[in-house]
Design a protein around this motif. Sequence first.
Motif, PDB file in Angstrom:
ATOM      1  N   HIS A   1       0.854  -1.213  -0.109  1.00 32.44           N
ATOM      2  CA  HIS A   1      -0.045   0.009   0.136  1.00 32.44           C
ATOM      3  C   HIS A   1       0.923   1.073   0.068  1.00 32.44           C
ATOM      4  O   HIS A   1       0.633   2.166  -0.781  1.00 32.44           O
ATOM      5  CB  HIS A   1      -0.964  -0.193   1.221  1.00 32.44           C
ATOM      6  N   GLY A   2       1.960   1.123   1.035  1.00 33.43           N
ATOM      7  CA  GLY A   2       2.776   2.409   1.005  1.00 33.43           C
ATOM      8  C   GLY A   2       3.685   2.742  -0.422  1.00 33.43           C
ATOM      9  O   GLY A   2       3.737   3.778  -0.475  1.00 33.43           O
ATOM     10  N   VAL A   3       3.693   1.874  -1.097  1.00 33.07           N
ATOM     11  CA  VAL A   3       4.867   2.149  -2.457  1.00 33.07           C
ATOM     12  C   VAL A   3       3.708   2.209  -3.482  1.00 33.07           C
ATOM     13  O   VAL A   3       4.061   2.055  -4.797  1.00 33.07           O
ATOM     14  CB  VAL A   3       5.571   1.124  -2.771  1.00 33.07           C
ATOM     15  N   GLY A   4       2.290   2.040  -3.204  1.00 32.46           N
ATOM     16  CA  GLY A   4       1.334   2.102  -4.389  1.00 32.46           C
ATOM     17  C   GLY A   4       1.184   1.053  -5.254  1.00 32.46           C
ATOM     18  O   GLY A   4       0.633   1.305  -6.332  1.00 32.46           O
ATOM     19  N   ILE A   5       1.086  -0.123  -4.849  1.00 32.99           N
ATOM     20  CA  ILE A   5       0.999  -1.173  -5.600  1.00 32.99           C
ATOM     21  C   ILE A   5      -0.694  -1.647  -5.292  1.00 32.99           C
ATOM     22  O   ILE A   5      -1.240  -1.980  -6.306  1.00 32.99           O
ATOM     23  CB  ILE A   5       1.706  -2.501  -4.963  1.00 32.99           C
TER      24      ILE A   5
ATOM     25  N   SER B   1       1.840  -9.513  -8.210  1.00 28.43           N
ATOM     26  CA  SER B   1       2.431 -10.229  -9.163  1.00 28.43           C
ATOM     27  C   SER B   1       2.947  -9.193 -10.409  1.00 28.43           C
ATOM     28  O   SER B   1       3.676  -9.676 -11.196  1.00 28.43           O
ATOM     29  CB  SER B   1       1.669 -11.329  -9.979  1.00 28.43           C
ATOM     30  N   GLU B   2       2.441  -8.014 -10.448  1.00 27.10           N
ATOM     31  CA  GLU B   2       2.914  -7.200 -11.611  1.00 27.10           C
ATOM     32  C   GLU B   2       4.224  -6.649 -11.236  1.00 27.10           C
ATOM     33  O   GLU B   2       4.615  -6.102 -12.302  1.00 27.10           O
ATOM     34  CB  GLU B   2       1.813  -6.321 -11.583  1.00 27.10           C
ATOM     35  N   VAL B   3       4.573  -6.737 -10.008  1.00 26.87           N
ATOM     36  CA  VAL B   3       6.131  -6.128  -9.770  1.00 26.87           C
ATOM     37  C   VAL B   3       6.937  -7.510  -9.495  1.00 26.87           C
ATOM     38  O   VAL B   3       6.370  -8.296  -9.114  1.00 26.87           O
ATOM     39  CB  VAL B   3       6.039  -5.081  -8.682  1.00 26.87           C
ATOM     40  N   ARG B   4       8.204  -7.286  -9.258  1.00 21.73           N
ATOM     41  CA  ARG B   4       9.147  -8.276  -8.986  1.00 21.73           C
ATOM     42  C   ARG B   4       9.157  -8.294  -7.298  1.00 21.73           C
ATOM     43  O   ARG B   4       9.437  -7.156  -6.771  1.00 21.73           O
ATOM     44  CB  ARG B   4      10.463  -8.094  -9.552  1.00 21.73           C
ATOM     45  N   TRP B   5       8.552  -9.468  -6.632  1.00 19.70           N
ATOM     46  CA  TRP B   5       8.751  -9.302  -5.213  1.00 19.70           C
ATOM     47  C   TRP B   5       9.848  -9.142  -4.717  1.00 19.70           C
ATOM     48  O   TRP B   5      10.197  -8.190  -3.649  1.00 19.70           O
ATOM     49  CB  TRP B   5       8.046 -10.614  -4.820  1.00 19.70           C
ATOM     50  N   GLY B   6      11.042  -9.481  -5.046  1.00 16.87           N
ATOM     51  CA  GLY B   6      12.392  -9.351  -4.354  1.00 16.87           C
ATOM     52  C   GLY B   6      12.984  -8.091  -4.873  1.00 16.87           C
ATOM     53  O   GLY B   6      13.790  -7.442  -4.062  1.00 16.87           O
TER      54      GLY B   6
ATOM     55  N   ASP C   1      15.104  -1.666   0.967  1.00 15.15           N
ATOM     56  CA  ASP C   1      13.906  -0.972   1.199  1.00 15.15           C
ATOM     57  C   ASP C   1      13.104  -0.829   0.135  1.00 15.15           C
ATOM     58  O   ASP C   1      11.890  -0.668   0.099  1.00 15.15           O
ATOM     59  CB  ASP C   1      14.387   0.664   1.630  1.00 15.15           C
ATOM     60  N   HIS C   2      13.513  -2.199  -0.931  1.00 21.18           N
ATOM     61  CA  HIS C   2      12.547  -2.342  -1.936  1.00 21.18           C
ATOM     62  C   HIS C   2      12.358  -3.990  -2.256  1.00 21.18           C
ATOM     63  O   HIS C   2      11.981  -4.240  -3.145  1.00 21.18           O
ATOM     64  CB  HIS C   2      13.227  -1.937  -3.520  1.00 21.18           C
TER      65      HIS C   2
END
Length: 483
Positions: free
Chosen positions: A236-240, A278-283, A405-406
């Motif tokens: 939520h904080g990073v806009g996903i 899943s639209e971004v890379r979790w790692g 932090d990512h």
Amino acid sequence: MIGRILLPLCFFFSIGLTAQQLVLAAAASSSKVVTTLPGFDGLLPFHLETGYVEVDEVNGAELFYYFVRSEAGGEDAPFLLWLTGGDHCSVLSGLALEIGPFQFVIEPYNGTVPSLQLNPYSWTKVANILFVDAPVGAGFSFSRKPEGYNVGDVSASLQLHELLIKWFTDHPAFLANHLYIGGDSYAGKIVPFIAQKISEGVEAGRSPHLNLKGYLVGNPATGEIIDYSAAVPYAHGVGIISDQLYETIGGHCHGEDYKYPTNALCAQALDTYKSLLSEVRWGQILLDNCGGFTSTGPGREMDDSAGAGRKILSEEKDGAETVKRLRNPPPSPTLDCQTYGIYLSYFWANDQGTRDALGIKDGTLEEWVRCHNGDVPYTADIRSSIKYHRNVTANGYRALVYSGDHDAMVPHLGTQAWVRSLGFPIVDDWRAWHLQGQSAGFTITYSNNMTFATIKGAGHTAPEFEPERCFAMFSRWILNQQL
């Protein structure tokens, strides 16, 4: 007590242990000094020793290790035991993809052994590091009897403690060096437990005396539900995810619901959350999903390429030569993908020249895989590592806890929360730490000698993405300098 799980004989034949080889594989601990490695031009400019230490005499289980002497001088340098997460990921990941002295040259694989180059940010520049393939079944570690693979958090930790006792007995010159235990991801559960067992041995006067000074964990799992639940506020904080979805999850999911939803509204909201994530890379949420490899999260990590069991090598005739090739090679990412080094590691570790150089025992392993996909039994019997963090640091040992932090797999929000829950007063409040005049992350230190730090721009695990910043953080902390 860990439940006993018997493996079918086909598993042992698939990893190369025939009935005769199970009997013939040598049981005694062994080691060799490695001066050259396939893919590296000339003699190694660092001291590398490899070997096995038997940790289960009854079943003939042996852990494989790589020991790299500090380039700063092994006589006085700190000593670090390093573990990779998993639970069954090879420590070659830590050695060649994260903090070790060499790394793969990222170039298209051409069918020959991949090339190596020096890592300018190797942690061995300031510390002696003992990299261990653990638990049994990870990397080049093996057991001659099926029962030897039946381990879990507790038994694997005790075996690592035993390995340290035996290794230092064979290498007494390093006994006086300051000892630290380190690891990342799933190893975050194991490291503080081992540190506590060593501290108990010190208090009991066990010989040899291990000069434990502390431990460090990166992007660490705890076994607590916070490893999973913290990913929601992070997303939520990073806009996903949206405000509405965040509020829905918070209103209908509680405690273990984040892993095992108990109501339909929670399950539906979490499905939507996972689809968006899943639209971004979790790692590393800023990088593309470029295929080839993935991870399951703060529990078991794996490669897409690991398959349902260990793949085997085949021999193909190529003119007059017989070339060993992977029968089912891992999927190839694009060259610009950060995981291309992982792809190359399969071909390097499975090259016969590499096996010979490292001293891998014949018949113990048919094929090396980076991580298992649940095909080796393992009992997650440390339900929470947080009490071990509290116990060890309360006894005066130092601790460094750091997070990229990512990282959406084990987000720094959850790690901050459990560090704060230990209840120790702050002695150095939240501030930036710097490298070359710029903020490299943020840090806070508590009265129990525990430092928490973030690494700006890093993911899971941090040294893979920000090696220079992680080296600066580690070298300052291990040498008792302010971050």
